[in-house]
Design a protein around this motif. Structure first.
Motif, PDB file in Angstrom:
ATOM      1  N   HIS A   1      59.342  -0.971  19.380  1.00  0.00           N
ATOM      2  CA  HIS A   1      59.236   0.462  19.650  1.00  0.00           C
ATOM      3  C   HIS A   1      59.163   0.717  21.151  1.00  0.00           C
ATOM      4  O   HIS A   1      59.819   1.641  21.680  1.00  0.00           O
ATOM      5  CB  HIS A   1      58.006   1.039  18.951  1.00  0.00           C
ATOM      6  CG  HIS A   1      57.942   2.537  18.994  1.00  0.00           C
ATOM      7  ND1 HIS A   1      57.425   3.229  20.073  1.00  0.00           N
ATOM      8  CD2 HIS A   1      58.350   3.478  18.105  1.00  0.00           C
ATOM      9  CE1 HIS A   1      57.507   4.530  19.832  1.00  0.00           C
ATOM     10  NE2 HIS A   1      58.065   4.708  18.650  1.00  0.00           N
ATOM     11  N   MET A   2      58.397  -0.093  21.859  1.00  0.00           N
ATOM     12  CA  MET A   2      58.312   0.069  23.316  1.00  0.00           C
ATOM     13  C   MET A   2      59.649  -0.219  23.980  1.00  0.00           C
ATOM     14  O   MET A   2      60.048   0.472  24.930  1.00  0.00           O
ATOM     15  CB  MET A   2      57.218  -0.858  23.881  1.00  0.00           C
ATOM     16  CG  MET A   2      55.809  -0.428  23.508  1.00  0.00           C
ATOM     17  SD  MET A   2      54.526  -1.362  24.373  1.00  0.00           S
ATOM     18  CE  MET A   2      54.628  -2.947  23.542  1.00  0.00           C
ATOM     19  N   ALA A   3      60.362  -1.232  23.508  1.00  0.00           N
ATOM     20  CA  ALA A   3      61.651  -1.600  24.113  1.00  0.00           C
ATOM     21  C   ALA A   3      62.718  -0.537  23.862  1.00  0.00           C
ATOM     22  O   ALA A   3      63.505  -0.206  24.762  1.00  0.00           O
ATOM     23  CB  ALA A   3      62.110  -2.948  23.559  1.00  0.00           C
ATOM     24  N   VAL A   4      62.744   0.020  22.653  1.00  0.00           N
ATOM     25  CA  VAL A   4      63.753   1.025  22.299  1.00  0.00           C
ATOM     26  C   VAL A   4      63.604   2.273  23.155  1.00  0.00           C
ATOM     27  O   VAL A   4      64.600   2.854  23.623  1.00  0.00           O
ATOM     28  CB  VAL A   4      63.669   1.383  20.798  1.00  0.00           C
ATOM     29  CG1 VAL A   4      64.502   2.629  20.482  1.00  0.00           C
ATOM     30  CG2 VAL A   4      64.158   0.222  19.942  1.00  0.00           C
ATOM     31  N   PHE A   5      62.356   2.684  23.387  1.00  0.00           N
ATOM     32  CA  PHE A   5      62.115   3.933  24.113  1.00  0.00           C
ATOM     33  C   PHE A   5      61.628   3.680  25.542  1.00  0.00           C
ATOM     34  O   PHE A   5      60.885   4.483  26.109  1.00  0.00           O
ATOM     35  CB  PHE A   5      61.105   4.786  23.347  1.00  0.00           C
ATOM     36  CG  PHE A   5      61.590   5.185  21.981  1.00  0.00           C
ATOM     37  CD1 PHE A   5      62.599   6.115  21.841  1.00  0.00           C
ATOM     38  CD2 PHE A   5      61.053   4.597  20.836  1.00  0.00           C
ATOM     39  CE1 PHE A   5      63.069   6.473  20.584  1.00  0.00           C
ATOM     40  CE2 PHE A   5      61.503   4.952  19.581  1.00  0.00           C
ATOM     41  CZ  PHE A   5      62.527   5.894  19.446  1.00  0.00           C
ATOM     42  N   ALA A   6      62.077   2.589  26.124  1.00  0.00           N
ATOM     43  CA  ALA A   6      61.663   2.243  27.486  1.00  0.00           C
ATOM     44  C   ALA A   6      62.281   3.172  28.522  1.00  0.00           C
ATOM     45  O   ALA A   6      61.656   3.514  29.528  1.00  0.00           O
ATOM     46  CB  ALA A   6      62.027   0.793  27.796  1.00  0.00           C
ATOM     47  N   SER A   7      63.520   3.610  28.300  1.00  0.00           N
ATOM     48  CA  SER A   7      64.201   4.452  29.283  1.00  0.00           C
ATOM     49  C   SER A   7      63.878   5.926  29.064  1.00  0.00           C
ATOM     50  O   SER A   7      63.657   6.357  27.932  1.00  0.00           O
ATOM     51  CB  SER A   7      65.716   4.248  29.198  1.00  0.00           C
ATOM     52  OG  SER A   7      66.211   4.774  27.980  1.00  0.00           O
ATOM     53  N   PRO A   8      63.881   6.709  30.148  1.00  0.00           N
ATOM     54  CA  PRO A   8      63.642   8.152  30.014  1.00  0.00           C
ATOM     55  C   PRO A   8      64.652   8.834  29.095  1.00  0.00           C
ATOM     56  O   PRO A   8      64.303   9.746  28.349  1.00  0.00           O
ATOM     57  CB  PRO A   8      63.772   8.662  31.457  1.00  0.00           C
ATOM     58  CG  PRO A   8      63.469   7.478  32.311  1.00  0.00           C
ATOM     59  CD  PRO A   8      63.997   6.300  31.562  1.00  0.00           C
ATOM     60  N   ALA A   9      65.910   8.390  29.145  1.00  0.00           N
ATOM     61  CA  ALA A   9      66.947   8.994  28.304  1.00  0.00           C
ATOM     62  C   ALA A   9      66.660   8.777  26.823  1.00  0.00           C
ATOM     63  O   ALA A   9      66.843   9.681  26.002  1.00  0.00           O
ATOM     64  CB  ALA A   9      68.309   8.394  28.667  1.00  0.00           C
ATOM     65  N   ALA A  10      66.201   7.568  26.481  1.00  0.00           N
ATOM     66  CA  ALA A  10      65.879   7.261  25.082  1.00  0.00           C
ATOM     67  C   ALA A  10      64.697   8.103  24.609  1.00  0.00           C
ATOM     68  O   ALA A  10      64.687   8.596  23.476  1.00  0.00           O
ATOM     69  CB  ALA A  10      65.574   5.776  24.930  1.00  0.00           C
TER      70      ALA A  10
ATOM     71  N   GLY B   1      48.389  11.576  22.852  1.00  0.00           N
ATOM     72  CA  GLY B   1      48.574  11.655  24.300  1.00  0.00           C
ATOM     73  C   GLY B   1      49.984  11.371  24.755  1.00  0.00           C
ATOM     74  O   GLY B   1      50.189  10.850  25.865  1.00  0.00           O
ATOM     75  N   GLY B   2      50.963  11.685  23.903  1.00  0.00           N
ATOM     76  CA  GLY B   2      52.371  11.518  24.281  1.00  0.00           C
ATOM     77  C   GLY B   2      52.796  10.058  24.354  1.00  0.00           C
ATOM     78  O   GLY B   2      52.197   9.170  23.745  1.00  0.00           O
ATOM     79  N   TRP B   3      53.843   9.828  25.140  1.00  0.00           N
ATOM     80  CA  TRP B   3      54.415   8.483  25.241  1.00  0.00           C
ATOM     81  C   TRP B   3      53.449   7.488  25.871  1.00  0.00           C
ATOM     82  O   TRP B   3      53.403   6.315  25.481  1.00  0.00           O
ATOM     83  CB  TRP B   3      55.709   8.525  26.048  1.00  0.00           C
ATOM     84  CG  TRP B   3      56.828   9.187  25.309  1.00  0.00           C
ATOM     85  CD1 TRP B   3      57.325  10.443  25.513  1.00  0.00           C
ATOM     86  CD2 TRP B   3      57.584   8.637  24.222  1.00  0.00           C
ATOM     87  NE1 TRP B   3      58.339  10.709  24.620  1.00  0.00           N
ATOM     88  CE2 TRP B   3      58.527   9.606  23.818  1.00  0.00           C
ATOM     89  CE3 TRP B   3      57.551   7.411  23.551  1.00  0.00           C
ATOM     90  CZ2 TRP B   3      59.430   9.401  22.777  1.00  0.00           C
ATOM     91  CZ3 TRP B   3      58.453   7.193  22.516  1.00  0.00           C
ATOM     92  CH2 TRP B   3      59.378   8.181  22.147  1.00  0.00           C
ATOM     93  N   ALA B   4      52.652   7.944  26.830  1.00  0.00           N
ATOM     94  CA  ALA B   4      51.699   7.038  27.481  1.00  0.00           C
ATOM     95  C   ALA B   4      50.675   6.530  26.478  1.00  0.00           C
ATOM     96  O   ALA B   4      50.355   5.326  26.435  1.00  0.00           O
ATOM     97  CB  ALA B   4      50.992   7.758  28.636  1.00  0.00           C
ATOM     98  N   GLY B   5      50.168   7.435  25.629  1.00  0.00           N
ATOM     99  CA  GLY B   5      49.201   7.035  24.608  1.00  0.00           C
ATOM    100  C   GLY B   5      49.812   6.092  23.594  1.00  0.00           C
ATOM    101  O   GLY B   5      49.175   5.121  23.164  1.00  0.00           O
ATOM    102  N   MET B   6      51.069   6.375  23.212  1.00  0.00           N
ATOM    103  CA  MET B   6      51.739   5.509  22.236  1.00  0.00           C
ATOM    104  C   MET B   6      51.961   4.111  22.804  1.00  0.00           C
ATOM    105  O   MET B   6      51.742   3.109  22.112  1.00  0.00           O
ATOM    106  CB  MET B   6      53.063   6.134  21.813  1.00  0.00           C
ATOM    107  CG  MET B   6      53.859   5.282  20.838  1.00  0.00           C
ATOM    108  SD  MET B   6      55.199   6.197  20.052  1.00  0.00           S
ATOM    109  CE  MET B   6      54.419   6.724  18.538  1.00  0.00           C
ATOM    110  N   TYR B   7      52.374   4.038  24.058  1.00  0.00           N
ATOM    111  CA  TYR B   7      52.585   2.730  24.685  1.00  0.00           C
ATOM    112  C   TYR B   7      51.266   1.956  24.795  1.00  0.00           C
ATOM    113  O   TYR B   7      51.219   0.740  24.573  1.00  0.00           O
ATOM    114  CB  TYR B   7      53.221   2.901  26.069  1.00  0.00           C
ATOM    115  CG  TYR B   7      54.718   2.814  26.038  1.00  0.00           C
ATOM    116  CD1 TYR B   7      55.393   1.744  26.613  1.00  0.00           C
ATOM    117  CD2 TYR B   7      55.474   3.803  25.408  1.00  0.00           C
ATOM    118  CE1 TYR B   7      56.773   1.666  26.576  1.00  0.00           C
ATOM    119  CE2 TYR B   7      56.854   3.730  25.360  1.00  0.00           C
ATOM    120  CZ  TYR B   7      57.508   2.662  25.944  1.00  0.00           C
ATOM    121  OH  TYR B   7      58.872   2.577  25.893  1.00  0.00           O
ATOM    122  N   ALA B   8      50.193   2.660  25.132  1.00  0.00           N
ATOM    123  CA  ALA B   8      48.885   2.002  25.247  1.00  0.00           C
ATOM    124  C   ALA B   8      48.446   1.437  23.906  1.00  0.00           C
ATOM    125  O   ALA B   8      47.963   0.298  23.817  1.00  0.00           O
ATOM    126  CB  ALA B   8      47.848   2.995  25.777  1.00  0.00           C
TER     127      ALA B   8
END
Length: 481
Positions: A407-416, A429-436
């Protein structure tokens, strides 16, 4: 509106299929209105009611039924290794963690499916999308191969465990035959799952399986309470680090049953509705696992350390025999759940994965998949310890680490991230919370599940091999007088 749009895109082919089926039905019944039309209509009604499912309810029953089967009988054993407090805490913790990674898998499936449908005509007759194909389509061949290896190996040993459990359980009803002989018999019985085409066709079986597990769980709870504390019972866990992490990885295995999530989603008419289904299934499963494991540990304590199957400590009664028989049927169902994705992979490898292939031809093609499962169940009949080993070495990557990392790799780029079909929940908390959260899941399972758990479960597994030997005839059977 946005979610409705996505739902329509993802389910587009299924909607068309349903309309076509409806059209056929109207032509059949509209032609003459005779007995032939009525019988066909009745046949379709029976088929849709018992055989051909695809609703959110079907998915919930499939997830709930598949998540807890024979492991219900080994959780008291895990409590004797962990202690009451840790046992309850790990069930809640891994239940939530498993629900989160199942959600990630569903997000990646919808993302993959939507991209494919936008890019080209995606009508693949009879083709079932699987987890390794999602990884390959989104991230390339290296991810595809890793997903294929871990998923297939886990499902292979998951099927082995169901077969071992069948032999272990039936022995407590009929000990005229040893467990190894019962493994031969149930291997032949479970081989009949080759005739079940796909997860669409588990509607009735999933429903019955969950009823059976529910009865067994509450039988264990009530029987333990009625029995009361055994004479001289002690509750000394946790005492050894090896046992502690072995018990923890069995619970990791318990809530890691979502290796078939993609196949269950693909069988849904509207896969977008899957998001919370696994969490709801987990919450129900916890109402079965927590009372039964707690009651059994309260009643029998440390005696469970030498009895990995909870049935072995309860007196034989008609209620216990009924629970054993129901669990046997449910393990047959769960064997099918674990094996069906393997059947799909094998069909694709030999070129028979299509609706155009007859049921008999597909069944014959699937039989070679059962043979290694049968063999491994005879080689490693260690009911209980094998769960922890599979949990630490395979489940940890298959359904925890890989989904979080993917999931982190797929959405690593801003465009994705900008074009994502499913955005992170606001409360996170958005993408930052999901990555954490994904980083925490991957790191925890890598260190605690795979690292400490792998060490502990391997030590315990080797101890079983040294004590009982490979191909043992009757694992943990009481001595005959």
């Amino acid at each position: 509106m946005a979610s409705e749009k996505v739902e329509t895109v993802v389910a587009g082919n299924y909607v068309e299929m349903e309309r076509e089926a409806g059209g056929d039905g109207s032509e059949t019944t509209g032609g003459g209105g005779g007995s032939s039309g009525s019988s066909r209509l009745s046949s379709k009604l029976v088929s849709s009611l018992f055989w051909h499912g695809g609703s959110a309810y079907d998915a919930w029953f499939s997830c709930s039924s598949n998540q807890v089967a024979q492991v219900l009988l080994t959780l008291p054993y895990s409590f004797s290794q962990l202690g009451m407090a840790s046992g309850v805490a790990f069930q809640l913790f891994y239940g939530l963690m498993g629900s989160w990674t199942a959600y990630l898998i569903s997000v990646l499936y919808v993302e993959y499916r939507t991209r494919k449908e936008k890019a080209a005509d995606f009508r693949m007759t009879g083709h079932v999308i699987q987890w390794f194909e999602v990884l390959g389509g989104l991230l390339g061949n290296h991810w595809r191969n890793a997903g294929l290896f871990f998923n297939c190996t886990f499902l292979l040993f998951g099927s082995v465990i169901q077969l071992i459990a069948c032999a272990s359980n039936i022995y407590y009803v009929n000990d005229a035959l040893d467990k190894r002989t019962w493994t031969y018999i149930f291997g032949a019985c479970c081989a009949t799952t080759v005739f079940i085409p796909s997860f669409h066709n588990y509607r009735m079986w999933s429903f019955l399986g969950l009823l059976m597990t529910t009865y067994t769980a509450w039988y264990l709870t009530v029987a333990a309470i009625v029995h009361g504390k055994a004479d001289g019972v002690t509750h000394s866990a946790p005492t050894k680090t090896v046992l502690y992490f072995t018990g923890a990885t069995n619970i990791l295995y318990t809530f890691g049953g979502h290796a078939v999530t993609v196949e269950i989603m693909h069988a849904m008419w509207k896969p977008q509705k899957f998001k919370l289904i696994y969490l709801l299934a987990t919450l129900y499963v916890l109402t079965l696992t927590l009372p039964s494991a707690s009651a059994m540990y309260w009643a029998f304590g440390d005696a469970l350390l030498d009895h990995s199957n909870a049935f072995s400590l309860l007196p034989r009664t008609p209620f216990r025999d009924a629970a054993v028989v129901l669990m046997l049927v449910h393990q047959f169902i769960t064997f099918g759940f674990a094996c069906t994705p393997l059947y799909f992979v094998w069909e694709k490898a030999i070129g028979v994965h299509s609706d155009e292939t007859t049921v008999l031809r597909r069944a014959a093609a699937r039989l070679p998949v059962v043979a290694p499962i049968w063999f491994l169940a005879v080689v490693f009949p260690f009911f209980g310890p094998i769960n922890s080993t599979v949990g630490s070495l395979l489940v940890s990557f298959t359904v925890y680490i890989i989904p979080a990392a993917a999931h982190m790799a797929v959405f690593a780029s801003p465009a994705a991230r900008e074009g994502a079909v499913e955005r992170p929940p606001r409360w996170l908390g958005g993408w930052a919370g999901m990555y954490a959260l994904n980083c925490f899941v991957a790191a925890w399972v890598l260190v605690v599940g795979f690292g400490f758990g792998g060490w502990a479960s391997t030590v315990n597994f080797v101890r079983q091999v040294n004590t009982f030997g490979l191909f043992t005839k009757c694992y943990q059977c009481p001595p005959r007088h």
